[in-house]
Design a protein around this motif. Structure first.
Motif, PDB file in Angstrom:
ATOM      1  N   ARG A  91     -41.331 -22.797 -52.919  1.00 32.64           N
ATOM      2  CA  ARG A  91     -41.803 -23.223 -54.235  1.00 32.64           C
ATOM      3  C   ARG A  91     -42.970 -24.198 -54.127  1.00 32.64           C
ATOM      4  O   ARG A  91     -43.892 -24.176 -54.956  1.00 32.64           O
ATOM      5  CB  ARG A  91     -40.661 -23.860 -55.017  1.00 32.64           C
ATOM      6  CG  ARG A  91     -39.572 -22.883 -55.446  1.00 32.64           C
ATOM      7  CD  ARG A  91     -38.402 -23.610 -56.078  1.00 32.64           C
ATOM      8  NE  ARG A  91     -37.426 -22.698 -56.663  1.00 32.64           N
ATOM      9  CZ  ARG A  91     -36.469 -22.092 -55.981  1.00 32.64           C
ATOM     10  NH1 ARG A  91     -36.371 -22.279 -54.670  1.00 32.64           N
ATOM     11  NH2 ARG A  91     -35.620 -21.289 -56.596  1.00 32.64           N
ATOM     12  N   LYS A  92     -42.947 -25.054 -53.125  1.00 27.44           N
ATOM     13  CA  LYS A  92     -43.993 -26.067 -52.967  1.00 27.44           C
ATOM     14  C   LYS A  92     -45.367 -25.428 -52.780  1.00 27.44           C
ATOM     15  O   LYS A  92     -46.359 -25.850 -53.385  1.00 27.44           O
ATOM     16  CB  LYS A  92     -43.678 -26.973 -51.784  1.00 27.44           C
ATOM     17  CG  LYS A  92     -44.730 -28.050 -51.540  1.00 27.44           C
ATOM     18  CD  LYS A  92     -44.364 -28.917 -50.353  1.00 27.44           C
ATOM     19  CE  LYS A  92     -45.447 -29.959 -50.091  1.00 27.44           C
ATOM     20  NZ  LYS A  92     -45.119 -30.801 -48.904  1.00 27.44           N
ATOM     21  N   ASN A  93     -45.442 -24.418 -51.944  1.00 24.78           N
ATOM     22  CA  ASN A  93     -46.715 -23.764 -51.662  1.00 24.78           C
ATOM     23  C   ASN A  93     -46.970 -22.540 -52.539  1.00 24.78           C
ATOM     24  O   ASN A  93     -47.989 -21.871 -52.374  1.00 24.78           O
ATOM     25  CB  ASN A  93     -46.782 -23.355 -50.185  1.00 24.78           C
ATOM     26  CG  ASN A  93     -46.939 -24.555 -49.269  1.00 24.78           C
ATOM     27  OD1 ASN A  93     -47.891 -25.305 -49.377  1.00 24.78           O
ATOM     28  ND2 ASN A  93     -45.972 -24.743 -48.374  1.00 24.78           N
ATOM     29  N   GLY A  94     -46.043 -22.234 -53.450  1.00 22.08           N
ATOM     30  CA  GLY A  94     -46.244 -21.098 -54.338  1.00 22.08           C
ATOM     31  C   GLY A  94     -46.250 -19.776 -53.606  1.00 22.08           C
ATOM     32  O   GLY A  94     -47.173 -18.971 -53.736  1.00 22.08           O
ATOM     33  N   GLY A 169     -54.072  -2.605 -45.151  1.00 22.67           N
ATOM     34  CA  GLY A 169     -52.978  -3.455 -45.605  1.00 22.67           C
ATOM     35  C   GLY A 169     -53.520  -4.779 -46.091  1.00 22.67           C
ATOM     36  O   GLY A 169     -54.738  -5.030 -46.057  1.00 22.67           O
ATOM     37  N   TYR A 170     -52.620  -5.675 -46.525  1.00 21.67           N
ATOM     38  CA  TYR A 170     -53.058  -6.921 -47.143  1.00 21.67           C
ATOM     39  C   TYR A 170     -52.180  -8.077 -46.682  1.00 21.67           C
ATOM     40  O   TYR A 170     -51.001  -7.899 -46.356  1.00 21.67           O
ATOM     41  CB  TYR A 170     -52.998  -6.812 -48.670  1.00 21.67           C
ATOM     42  CG  TYR A 170     -53.684  -5.575 -49.199  1.00 21.67           C
ATOM     43  CD1 TYR A 170     -55.057  -5.533 -49.378  1.00 21.67           C
ATOM     44  CD2 TYR A 170     -52.944  -4.422 -49.481  1.00 21.67           C
ATOM     45  CE1 TYR A 170     -55.686  -4.388 -49.838  1.00 21.67           C
ATOM     46  CE2 TYR A 170     -53.562  -3.265 -49.943  1.00 21.67           C
ATOM     47  CZ  TYR A 170     -54.935  -3.262 -50.114  1.00 21.67           C
ATOM     48  OH  TYR A 170     -55.547  -2.120 -50.559  1.00 21.67           O
ATOM     49  N   ASP A 171     -52.750  -9.283 -46.678  1.00 20.78           N
ATOM     50  CA  ASP A 171     -52.008 -10.502 -46.363  1.00 20.78           C
ATOM     51  C   ASP A 171     -52.292 -11.553 -47.424  1.00 20.78           C
ATOM     52  O   ASP A 171     -53.457 -11.858 -47.705  1.00 20.78           O
ATOM     53  CB  ASP A 171     -52.406 -11.056 -44.991  1.00 20.78           C
ATOM     54  CG  ASP A 171     -51.805 -10.263 -43.846  1.00 20.78           C
ATOM     55  OD1 ASP A 171     -50.689  -9.739 -44.019  1.00 20.78           O
ATOM     56  OD2 ASP A 171     -52.445 -10.151 -42.794  1.00 20.78           O
ATOM     57  N   LEU A 172     -51.218 -12.105 -47.992  1.00 22.41           N
ATOM     58  CA  LEU A 172     -51.328 -13.204 -48.937  1.00 22.41           C
ATOM     59  C   LEU A 172     -50.980 -14.505 -48.215  1.00 22.41           C
ATOM     60  O   LEU A 172     -50.135 -14.515 -47.322  1.00 22.41           O
ATOM     61  CB  LEU A 172     -50.387 -12.984 -50.122  1.00 22.41           C
ATOM     62  CG  LEU A 172     -50.591 -11.690 -50.921  1.00 22.41           C
ATOM     63  CD1 LEU A 172     -49.553 -11.585 -52.028  1.00 22.41           C
ATOM     64  CD2 LEU A 172     -51.994 -11.621 -51.492  1.00 22.41           C
ATOM     65  N   PRO A 173     -51.598 -15.621 -48.589  1.00 22.88           N
ATOM     66  CA  PRO A 173     -51.381 -16.861 -47.844  1.00 22.88           C
ATOM     67  C   PRO A 173     -50.136 -17.626 -48.292  1.00 22.88           C
ATOM     68  O   PRO A 173     -49.879 -17.773 -49.482  1.00 22.88           O
ATOM     69  CB  PRO A 173     -52.645 -17.666 -48.168  1.00 22.88           C
ATOM     70  CG  PRO A 173     -53.015 -17.229 -49.548  1.00 22.88           C
ATOM     71  CD  PRO A 173     -52.655 -15.762 -49.610  1.00 22.88           C
ATOM     72  N   ARG A 174     -49.375 -18.099 -47.329  1.00 21.89           N
ATOM     73  CA  ARG A 174     -48.337 -19.078 -47.629  1.00 21.89           C
ATOM     74  C   ARG A 174     -48.955 -20.465 -47.643  1.00 21.89           C
ATOM     75  O   ARG A 174     -48.641 -21.293 -48.494  1.00 21.89           O
ATOM     76  CB  ARG A 174     -47.208 -18.998 -46.606  1.00 21.89           C
ATOM     77  CG  ARG A 174     -46.094 -20.015 -46.859  1.00 21.89           C
ATOM     78  CD  ARG A 174     -44.958 -19.881 -45.877  1.00 21.89           C
ATOM     79  NE  ARG A 174     -43.901 -20.836 -46.141  1.00 21.89           N
ATOM     80  CZ  ARG A 174     -42.791 -20.952 -45.423  1.00 21.89           C
ATOM     81  NH1 ARG A 174     -42.604 -20.135 -44.365  1.00 21.89           N
ATOM     82  NH2 ARG A 174     -41.877 -21.856 -45.735  1.00 21.89           N
ATOM     83  N   LYS A 175     -49.807 -20.697 -46.662  1.00 21.46           N
ATOM     84  CA  LYS A 175     -50.593 -21.930 -46.618  1.00 21.46           C
ATOM     85  C   LYS A 175     -52.057 -21.537 -46.521  1.00 21.46           C
ATOM     86  O   LYS A 175     -52.400 -20.507 -45.963  1.00 21.46           O
ATOM     87  CB  LYS A 175     -50.180 -22.801 -45.432  1.00 21.46           C
ATOM     88  CG  LYS A 175     -48.748 -23.302 -45.520  1.00 21.46           C
ATOM     89  CD  LYS A 175     -48.382 -24.196 -44.340  1.00 21.46           C
ATOM     90  CE  LYS A 175     -46.955 -24.687 -44.464  1.00 21.46           C
ATOM     91  NZ  LYS A 175     -46.574 -25.554 -43.305  1.00 21.46           N
ATOM     92  N   GLY A 176     -52.931 -22.382 -47.040  1.00 25.05           N
ATOM     93  CA  GLY A 176     -54.323 -21.987 -47.117  1.00 25.05           C
ATOM     94  C   GLY A 176     -54.554 -21.145 -48.361  1.00 25.05           C
ATOM     95  O   GLY A 176     -53.642 -20.927 -49.180  1.00 25.05           O
ATOM     96  N   LYS A 177     -55.747 -20.607 -48.518  1.00 26.62           N
ATOM     97  CA  LYS A 177     -56.092 -19.891 -49.749  1.00 26.62           C
ATOM     98  C   LYS A 177     -56.775 -18.554 -49.512  1.00 26.62           C
ATOM     99  O   LYS A 177     -57.165 -17.886 -50.460  1.00 26.62           O
ATOM    100  CB  LYS A 177     -56.999 -20.786 -50.607  1.00 26.62           C
ATOM    101  CG  LYS A 177     -56.335 -22.095 -51.035  1.00 26.62           C
ATOM    102  CD  LYS A 177     -57.258 -22.959 -51.886  1.00 26.62           C
ATOM    103  CE  LYS A 177     -56.559 -24.236 -52.300  1.00 26.62           C
ATOM    104  NZ  LYS A 177     -57.434 -25.094 -53.136  1.00 26.62           N
TER     105      LYS A 177
END
Length: 364
Positions: A91-94, A169-177
């Protein structure tokens, strides 16, 4: 007019009451067709609230176990070693995901970015490796005034792969943007990562990185070689009549340039262009040729659908017992020197290559 606009908006907004279970193909083809109301969305809904609103409409089977875990506000992650599966709710990093660990089950990943105008950019990646193999990403703009997710075009909509045969394929960030489009190149047997950086409003192409390409490639490092500088550009080149091709890397000024392609289960340097050491790169319909003035040799790398089938090196200043220039032949099949000379004669006319360059970052 205002009445009709409100009716149109209501018709375009997917409500909780309409929720059902959709296949991944249906979600891929229909997700951009309607807006999603976020109940009690407010000014800054967290990733769980946004994901719940998406799930209420589309009912994807990979999202359900994540939201089940997220019912516990203290939940952060768990791993099932037997199923090789991990669920994360950060939740903290969305960020949240269901990682299938490379098995045949489905997977999902979702995150949110804060926009400078007070909106949010919400994204969700859905996929499965079989029945059918599919992966896609959905982008939404969240408007806090209406508590609604509006479908939005993402970088992947205008993305052009280096090779049409590559897996995307695709990668979404947990940290960073950064948002990353992964292009698995069959010939390189590596991921080519197209990195899109975030400016506070949207993503813009930044550069390319290539997984594992730095290992064993000493010519990429200017500290370990005397004929190349730092490579900053990459281009995919397909020669006439060939379904696949090879890669060119160059420096910023395009003075130093190298061609690489798969050869005997490895990625090999097949051509060099560098004015400092008098290497000249020439392209033919089925070959990449390097003429080296200072080292006095000419190398012919013959290609077939992106793979090197034969490498023939000619040394014009060295004679064999018959008084002809010495020939070294290497390849997947045996070839006599006479056959090698005939193959060189069959090159045809040189080609003019106009690479479409993209930025690349290679590790030293």
């Amino acid at each position: 007019m205002k009445k009709y606009l409100l009716l149109f908006w209501a018709a375009m907004t997917c409500m909780h009451a309409l929720a059902t279970d959709y296949s991944l193909e249906e979600i891929r083809d229909q997700w951009a067709s309607c807006n999603i109301k976020v109940p009690n969305g407010g000014q800054s809904p967290d990733i769980v609230k946004l994901l719940t609103a998406f799930q209420d409409v589309w009912g994807d089977y990979t999202v359900a176990p994540v939201l089940k875990c997220a019912k516990d506000p203290r939940f952060t992650s768990k791993r099932d070693e037997e199923a090789n599966e991990e669920i994360i709710v950060d939740r903290k990093n969305g960020y949240a995901c269901l990682d299938n660990g490379g098995t045949d089950s489905g997977y999902m990943e979702t995150c949110v970015w804060r926009r400078n105008n007070g909106h949010r950019l919400f994204a969700i990646r859905l996929g499965q490796p079989v029945d059918p193999e599919i992966e896609f990403v959905c982008f939404y703009d969240y408007d806090p005034k209406t508590s609604t997710l509006y479908p939005e075009t993402g970088p992947e909509q205008e993305f052009s792969p280096l090779s049409k045969n590559n897996y995307i394929g695709y990668d979404l960030p947990r940290k960073g943007k950064d948002f990353i489009i992964r292009e698995y190149d069959i010939n390189l047997q590596s991921n080519i990562n197209h990195v899109f950086s975030w400016d506070g409003d949207k993503h813009h192409f930044s550069h390319i990185s290539i997984d594992d390409l730095e290992y064993g490639f000493r010519w990429f490092n200017p500290k370990e070689t005397d004929y190349l500088v730092q490579m900053t550009k990459i281009a995919f080149i397909s020669l006439p009549g060939q379904e696949n091709g090879f890669f060119l890397l160059s420096d910023e000024e395009e003075d130093g340039m190298i061609a690489i392609a798969p050869y005997k289960s490895d990625i090999e340097l097949i051509g060099i262009n560098n004015p400092i050491t008098y290497h000249k790169l020439i392209f033919y319909p089925d070959a990449v040729v390097t003429e080296s003035e200072i080292y006095q040799y000419t190398s012919y790398a013959f290609l077939k659908d992106g793979y090197v089938s034969q490498i023939i090196t000619e040394y014009p200043n060295q004679n064999d017992p018959n008084g002809k220039s010495r020939i070294k032949v290497d390849g997947w099949e045996d070839m006599t020197e006479a056959a090698a000379r005939e193959k060189i004669k069959s090159l045809g006319q040189p080609l003019t290559i106009k690479p479409v360059w993209r930025k690349v970052r290679l590790n030293d």
